[in-house]
Design an enzyme around this catalytic site. Structure first.
Site, PDB file in Angstrom:
ATOM      1  N   LYS A 195       0.860  -1.174   0.000  1.00  0.00           N
ATOM      2  CA  LYS A 195       0.000   0.000   0.000  1.00  0.00           C
ATOM      3  C   LYS A 195       0.908   1.239   0.000  1.00  0.00           C
ATOM      4  O   LYS A 195       1.457   1.610   1.025  1.00  0.00           O
ATOM      5  CB  LYS A 195      -0.919  -0.012   1.232  1.00  0.00           C
ATOM      6  CG  LYS A 195      -2.062   1.015   1.149  1.00  0.00           C
ATOM      7  CD  LYS A 195      -1.613   2.372   1.569  1.00  0.00           C
ATOM      8  CE  LYS A 195      -2.696   3.419   1.370  1.00  0.00           C
ATOM      9  NZ  LYS A 195      -2.154   4.797   1.457  1.00  0.00           N
ATOM     10  N   GLU A 271       8.569   1.297  11.600  1.00  0.00           N
ATOM     11  CA  GLU A 271       9.685   2.244  11.521  1.00  0.00           C
ATOM     12  C   GLU A 271       9.056   3.625  11.511  1.00  0.00           C
ATOM     13  O   GLU A 271       8.449   4.032  10.523  1.00  0.00           O
ATOM     14  CB  GLU A 271      10.521   1.988  10.267  1.00  0.00           C
ATOM     15  CG  GLU A 271      11.894   2.634  10.309  1.00  0.00           C
ATOM     16  CD  GLU A 271      11.876   4.059   9.797  1.00  0.00           C
ATOM     17  OE1 GLU A 271      11.879   4.970  10.660  1.00  0.00           O
ATOM     18  OE2 GLU A 271      11.852   4.264   8.589  1.00  0.00           O
ATOM     19  N   CYS A 306      13.038  10.679   8.247  1.00  0.00           N
ATOM     20  CA  CYS A 306      12.864  10.357   9.661  1.00  0.00           C
ATOM     21  C   CYS A 306      14.180  10.451  10.420  1.00  0.00           C
ATOM     22  O   CYS A 306      14.198  10.632  11.634  1.00  0.00           O
ATOM     23  CB  CYS A 306      12.246   8.972   9.826  1.00  0.00           C
ATOM     24  SG  CYS A 306      13.116   7.682   8.921  1.00  0.00           S
TER      25      CYS A 306
END
Length: 505
Positions: A195, A271, A306
């Protein structure tokens, strides 16, 4: 390979745009399909605000279809039962096809999420192909175990694929984050439903098409596009999804934990966010190099990472020198045309995200930090979503700019007076993904790196990357690891088979 010019990339981009007018469909059971509802959503390019494609907008019914075919593919063994050496050849063929379609895939990344084409080609596509190559090459070298039992028994410890695996990935590195999950999942014999983020769906669809061309059987690698709250939630709650692996925000990661608890306790790998501390100490002699690397790392990929080293913790005695270098480097990151190979900073992923990022300039001023450069929109005439590289100076760690993940080209300088204060400040965060320390003193490097609560600690460098090392974080930065052989463990179950070989016990 001949390097392409800005004009070349623009011409190729128009070809991609024209082809995309036919619409982008999901890949389920090896076929391009519309959403069951017939709904679509518009993919908008952040580089100029122009529509790219009408994309199939999946929902629960489409997730059910994808899970059903993925389960069938897993149960009949068309992929899971293949010898590892055969899976290896297919995955390496897949990697070769990714390299062969390098320009097309790079353009899809740049048009979809705004990053510079130079980065899409030299970093993203290369890393994606390397990832599939690496796991393909590794999988026929992973051994099971025989336990050290008494002579009267043989106990085998074997690894078996989970089954049906969902991968829900973000928009900042659309293909690479998919590869970090899809490659080890496929290598270990699972069937996969990918997805992609609704902001960047196009490269995922193309990857699935190339996977089929490489020889991955129908039903083994499926792509369902659509909104996160609808498609992601349906995957998270599905009773026949054995594992779900997500990269994205901490809040959404918490939702997936709830979905797992509410459904079948599916295995999770998360994550999540980060607010990475980057410590420059006066014991590092080349202050300019440390500051330069820090700036490049903070502004790379528009700060949409991130692991972005957005908290620069610097000893006060060298603060002025560090800030001077940061300002110099920031000027080389003026946002430019992402299709120009000379551009270092592209567009943010969309207008709503750009607005959210810019709001932190006001938060910084309100809390008392100095906005010493940036904090404004750029290239407004383009129609795209561009933000200037921004530096906040003289911040404290309790400010919003130091505690919240901005996910944009904004760097916060926090002065401290000692190594102990630097460590305390670094750990004063709900996150624990990446970190760094700059020092020429070996004992200090050991002490600080051991004291920082983070999954990655860089010493005298930043964002060094290799498939051989695991990637993931402590605290609210997630659960589990991507990359390296350790990532394979997420996608397998351990089975103990105890055989009595001397008659009845």
């Amino acid at each position: 390979m001949t390097e392409l010019s800005k004009a070349d990339w623009h011409a190729k981009a128009e070809q991609i745009r024209n082809a995309a007018q036919a619409g982008a469909k999901m890949i389920i059971n090896g076929r391009k399909v519309d959403a069951a509802s017939g709904r679509t959503f518009t993919s908008i390019s952040p580089i100029d605000g122009r529509p790219l494609a009408q994309v199939a907008c999946g929902a629960e019914e489409d997730v059910n279809r994808a899970v059903q075919v993925a389960r069938a593919a897993f149960e009949d063994g068309r992929w899971a039962s293949r010898p590892p050496a055969e899976r290896k050849l297919v995955l390496r063929r897949f990697a070769d096809l990714i390299r062969a379609h390098r320009e097309e895939l790079a353009l899809l990344e740049t048009l979809d999420m705004g990053k510079p084409i130079a980065d899409s080609t030299s970093i993203d596509v290369r890393a994606v192909s390397n990832c599939f190559d690496w796991y393909g090459e590794a999988i026929d070298k992973i051994y099971d175990e025989i336990a050290p039992t008494a002579a009267s028994a043989v106990a085998m410890v074997t690894k078996e694929p989970l089954g049906v695996v969902a991968a829900v990935v973000p928009w900042n590195f659309p293909m690479l984050m998919a590869a970090w999950k899809v490659a080890p999942a496929l290598a270990t014999g699972n069937s996969v439903i990918l997805k992609p983020a609704e902001q960047s769906p196009l490269s995922a669809i193309r990857l699935a098409e190339l996977a089929l061309e490489a020889g991955i059987p129908e039903g083994v690698f499926n792509v369902v596009t659509g909104d996160g709250p609808e498609v992601g939630r349906a995957l998270g709650l599905h009773m026949d999804v054995d594992g779900l692996f997500f990269t994205g925000s901490t809040q959404v990661g918490k939702y997936f934990m709830e979905y797992s608890a509410q459904s079948n306790l599916k295995r999770l790998g998360l994550e999540l966010g980060g607010k990475s501390p980057n410590i420059i100490l006066s014991s590092y002699r080349d202050t300019k190099h440390a500051a330069s690397t820090s700036a490049h790392s903070a502004f790379f990929n528009q700060g949409e990472m991130c692991t972005c080293p957005s908290r620069l913790i610097v000893e006060r005695s060298i603060q002025d020198e560090v800030v001077e270098t940061l300002l110099t480097i920031s000027r080389s990151y003026a946002p430019g045309d992402p299709l120009d190979p000379e551009t270092s900073m592209g567009a943010l992923v969309n207008e709503s995200h750009a607005n959210r990022v810019l709001a932190f300039t006001d938060h910084a001023r309100t809390d008392g930090a100095d906005v010493i450069t940036g904090g404004k929109r750029a290239r407004t005439e383009s129609g795209g979503s561009y933000v200037e590289p921004t530096i906040f100076n003289n911040a404290t760690n309790d400010m919003r700019i130091a505690q919240e993940e901005i996910f944009g080209p904004m760097l916060t300088v926090i002065p401290v007076d000692s190594v102990e204060e630097a460590i305390k400040t670094a750990n004063d965060s709900c996150y624990g993904l990446a970190s760094a320390v700059w020092t020429d003193d070996l004992a200090t490097a050991h002490r600080v790196s051991k004291s920082i609560r983070a999954g990655l600690v860089y010493v005298n460098c930043y964002d060094c990357d290799d498939m051989t090392t695991p990637f993931g974080g402590f605290k609210e930065s997630g659960i589990g690891r991507d990359k390296s052989l350790h990532a394979l463990d997420k996608y397998v179950e351990l089975k103990t088979t105890w055989m009595n070989i001397e008659g009845r016990p």
